[in-house]
Design a protein around this motif. Structure first.
Motif, PDB file in Angstrom:
ATOM      1  N   ASP A  38       0.836  -1.196   0.000  1.00  0.00           N
ATOM      2  CA  ASP A  38       0.000   0.000   0.000  1.00  0.00           C
ATOM      3  C   ASP A  38       0.871   1.247   0.000  1.00  0.00           C
ATOM      4  OD1 ASP A  38      -2.319  -1.515   0.167  1.00  0.00           O
ATOM      5  OD2 ASP A  38      -2.151  -1.658   2.341  1.00  0.00           O
ATOM      6  N   ILE A  39       1.929   1.176   0.798  1.00  0.00           N
ATOM      7  CA  ILE A  39       2.844   2.306   0.906  1.00  0.00           C
ATOM      8  C   ILE A  39       4.255   1.790   0.663  1.00  0.00           C
ATOM      9  CG2 ILE A  39       3.821   4.036   2.450  1.00  0.00           C
ATOM     10  CD1 ILE A  39       1.118   4.086   3.888  1.00  0.00           C
ATOM     11  N   ALA A  40       4.947   2.411  -0.287  1.00  0.00           N
ATOM     12  CA  ALA A  40       6.331   2.047  -0.548  1.00  0.00           C
ATOM     13  C   ALA A  40       7.200   3.160   0.008  1.00  0.00           C
ATOM     14  CB  ALA A  40       6.564   1.880  -2.042  1.00  0.00           C
ATOM     15  N   GLU A  65       1.453   3.860 -13.787  1.00  0.00           N
ATOM     16  CA  GLU A  65       0.846   4.856 -14.662  1.00  0.00           C
ATOM     17  C   GLU A  65       1.662   6.140 -14.763  1.00  0.00           C
ATOM     18  OE1 GLU A  65      -2.950   6.269 -13.403  1.00  0.00           O
ATOM     19  OE2 GLU A  65      -3.648   6.490 -15.449  1.00  0.00           O
ATOM     20  N   LYS A  66       2.205   6.613 -13.649  1.00  0.00           N
ATOM     21  CA  LYS A  66       2.853   7.926 -13.678  1.00  0.00           C
ATOM     22  C   LYS A  66       4.363   7.879 -13.904  1.00  0.00           C
ATOM     23  CE  LYS A  66      -0.727  10.308 -11.206  1.00  0.00           C
ATOM     24  NZ  LYS A  66      -1.182  10.773  -9.900  1.00  0.00           N
ATOM     25  N   ASN A  67       4.912   6.732 -14.233  1.00  0.00           N
ATOM     26  CA  ASN A  67       6.332   6.695 -14.580  1.00  0.00           C
ATOM     27  C   ASN A  67       6.530   7.266 -15.984  1.00  0.00           C
ATOM     28  OD1 ASN A  67       7.266   5.597 -12.226  1.00  0.00           O
ATOM     29  ND2 ASN A  67       7.852   3.642 -13.093  1.00  0.00           N
ATOM     30  N   PRO A  68       7.749   7.756 -16.293  1.00  0.00           N
ATOM     31  CA  PRO A  68       7.991   8.301 -17.632  1.00  0.00           C
ATOM     32  C   PRO A  68       7.678   7.293 -18.749  1.00  0.00           C
ATOM     33  CG  PRO A  68       9.837   8.778 -16.190  1.00  0.00           C
ATOM     34  CD  PRO A  68       8.926   7.886 -15.421  1.00  0.00           C
ATOM     35  N   ALA A  89      10.181  -3.113  -8.845  1.00  0.00           N
ATOM     36  CA  ALA A  89      10.080  -1.989  -9.781  1.00  0.00           C
ATOM     37  C   ALA A  89      10.499  -0.688  -9.115  1.00  0.00           C
ATOM     38  CB  ALA A  89       8.654  -1.872 -10.280  1.00  0.00           C
ATOM     39  N   LYS A  90      10.735   0.313  -9.975  1.00  0.00           N
ATOM     40  CA  LYS A  90      10.981   1.671  -9.486  1.00  0.00           C
ATOM     41  C   LYS A  90       9.719   2.485  -9.689  1.00  0.00           C
ATOM     42  CE  LYS A  90      15.743   1.810 -11.117  1.00  0.00           C
ATOM     43  NZ  LYS A  90      16.269   1.843 -12.457  1.00  0.00           N
ATOM     44  N   MET A  91       9.433   3.364  -8.756  1.00  0.00           N
ATOM     45  CA  MET A  91       8.294   4.261  -8.916  1.00  0.00           C
ATOM     46  C   MET A  91       8.738   5.675  -8.594  1.00  0.00           C
ATOM     47  SD  MET A  91       5.173   2.133  -7.255  1.00  0.00           S
ATOM     48  CE  MET A  91       3.990   3.395  -7.643  1.00  0.00           C
ATOM     49  N   GLY A  92       8.457   6.601  -9.495  1.00  0.00           N
ATOM     50  CA  GLY A  92       8.868   7.982  -9.291  1.00  0.00           C
ATOM     51  C   GLY A  92       7.994   8.710  -8.290  1.00  0.00           C
ATOM     52  N   GLN A  93       6.724   8.366  -8.240  1.00  0.00           N
ATOM     53  CA  GLN A  93       5.785   9.044  -7.348  1.00  0.00           C
ATOM     54  C   GLN A  93       4.592   8.129  -7.101  1.00  0.00           C
ATOM     55  OE1 GLN A  93       3.418  12.121  -9.432  1.00  0.00           O
ATOM     56  NE2 GLN A  93       4.784  11.788 -11.162  1.00  0.00           N
ATOM     57  N   THR A  94       3.741   8.554  -6.188  1.00  0.00           N
ATOM     58  CA  THR A  94       2.514   7.812  -5.904  1.00  0.00           C
ATOM     59  C   THR A  94       1.711   7.660  -7.191  1.00  0.00           C
ATOM     60  OG1 THR A  94       2.466   8.648  -3.669  1.00  0.00           O
ATOM     61  CG2 THR A  94       0.382   7.885  -4.570  1.00  0.00           C
ATOM     62  N   SER A  95       1.279   6.437  -7.463  1.00  0.00           N
ATOM     63  CA  SER A  95       0.628   6.196  -8.748  1.00  0.00           C
ATOM     64  C   SER A  95      -0.211   4.925  -8.676  1.00  0.00           C
ATOM     65  CB  SER A  95       1.703   6.052  -9.826  1.00  0.00           C
ATOM     66  OG  SER A  95       1.178   5.492 -10.990  1.00  0.00           O
ATOM     67  N   LYS A 116       1.287   4.157  -2.675  1.00  0.00           N
ATOM     68  CA  LYS A 116       1.775   5.468  -2.237  1.00  0.00           C
ATOM     69  C   LYS A 116       3.278   5.397  -2.042  1.00  0.00           C
ATOM     70  CE  LYS A 116      -2.167   7.694  -0.140  1.00  0.00           C
ATOM     71  NZ  LYS A 116      -3.278   6.749  -0.189  1.00  0.00           N
ATOM     72  N   VAL A 117       3.973   6.361  -2.608  1.00  0.00           N
ATOM     73  CA  VAL A 117       5.419   6.394  -2.474  1.00  0.00           C
ATOM     74  C   VAL A 117       5.774   7.529  -1.520  1.00  0.00           C
ATOM     75  CG1 VAL A 117       7.593   6.744  -3.671  1.00  0.00           C
ATOM     76  CG2 VAL A 117       5.770   5.450  -4.773  1.00  0.00           C
TER      77      VAL A 117
END
Lengths: 124, 106
Positions: A38-40, A65-68, A89-95, A116-117
């Motif tokens: 739920d939260i990373a 969804e919100k990765n480049p 995986a890598k996540m840039g922001q909450t998505s 949530k990141v």
């Protein structure tokens, strides 16, 4: 040296990526499962697992969804493996994170989950 | 040669589902991140992973920049006959590596 799917690589949205792999309009389905926190706290390493009980699967996709580039990984399913894969995986922001299953007759089924990141990496 | 870690059972019963877990040491540079000098570092990722079981591709995956560094994958294989498992990684800048394990099926 080896072919790759440029359209998929440059896909910015979930629908584009599914189309690049020949899938139709994705439909939400309970037969696809996505396991993610739920939260990373650390967006650089987010464990994710996808599984599906659908028959005649061709591919399983994981997307943030919100990765480049929204695609994270494409898994090819064969008769000798179970449709149950995990990776990090890598996540840039909450998505929203999507798991999409594409069957051999090019139908697409998805499930999604918001992850949530936490920025700063200190759990604050 | 990059360091790899492969968790695969040495033996299995016929028809058993075995879990295979693999990681490989690789930075998986996304191509979006600036380096210490402020310039964007060029992309350097592993693009493709495949697993062959007695010469036949049973599992393959395309990896994208969003895969975390030191890519980790796990999957479940249905044990058929005794034989070799061949794990292959291919990536940017001509990166290629193959590792082999034998699987004894009883």
């Amino acid at each position: 040296a080896f072919a790759f799917n440029r359209a998929a690589f440059e896909a910015k949205s979930v629908a584009d990526a599914v189309k690049a792999y020949g899938g139709g309009a994705p439909v939400e389905s309970k037969d696809v499962t996505l396991t993610a926190p739920d939260i990373a706290e650390n967006g650089a390493v987010v464990p994710m697992a996808v599984a599906s009980t659908l028959p005649n699967l061709k591919h399983l996709l994981v997307m943030v969804e919100k990765n480049p580039n929204s695609l994270v990984a494409k898994f090819d399913v064969s008769d000798a493996v179970e449709a149950n894969f995990s990776t990090r995986a890598k996540m840039g922001q909450t998505s929203d994170v999507y798991a999409v299953a594409i069957t051999k007759d090019n139908k697409a089924f998805f499930t999604k989950k918001e992850v949530k990141v936490t920025l700063g990496g200190c759990g604050g | 040669m990059a360091r790899t870690l492969i968790q695969a059972p040495a033996s299995a019963r016929k028809g058993e589902v075995v879990e295979l877990r693999v990681t490989i040491a690789h930075p998986m540079e996304t191509g979006y991140r600036p380096g210490a000098d402020g310039r964007v570092l060029p992309r350097d990722i592993i693009r493709r992973f495949s697993c062959r079981y007695n010469g036949e591709v049973v599992f393959s995956a395309d990896l994208f920049p969003a895969i975390a560094a030191n890519p980790y994958l796990s999957f479940h294989l249905l044990a058929g006959d005794s034989g070799t498992l061949e794990f292959e990684w291919q990536g940017d800048n001509g990166f290629a590596q193959v590792e082999r394990r034998t699987l004894q099926v009883t």
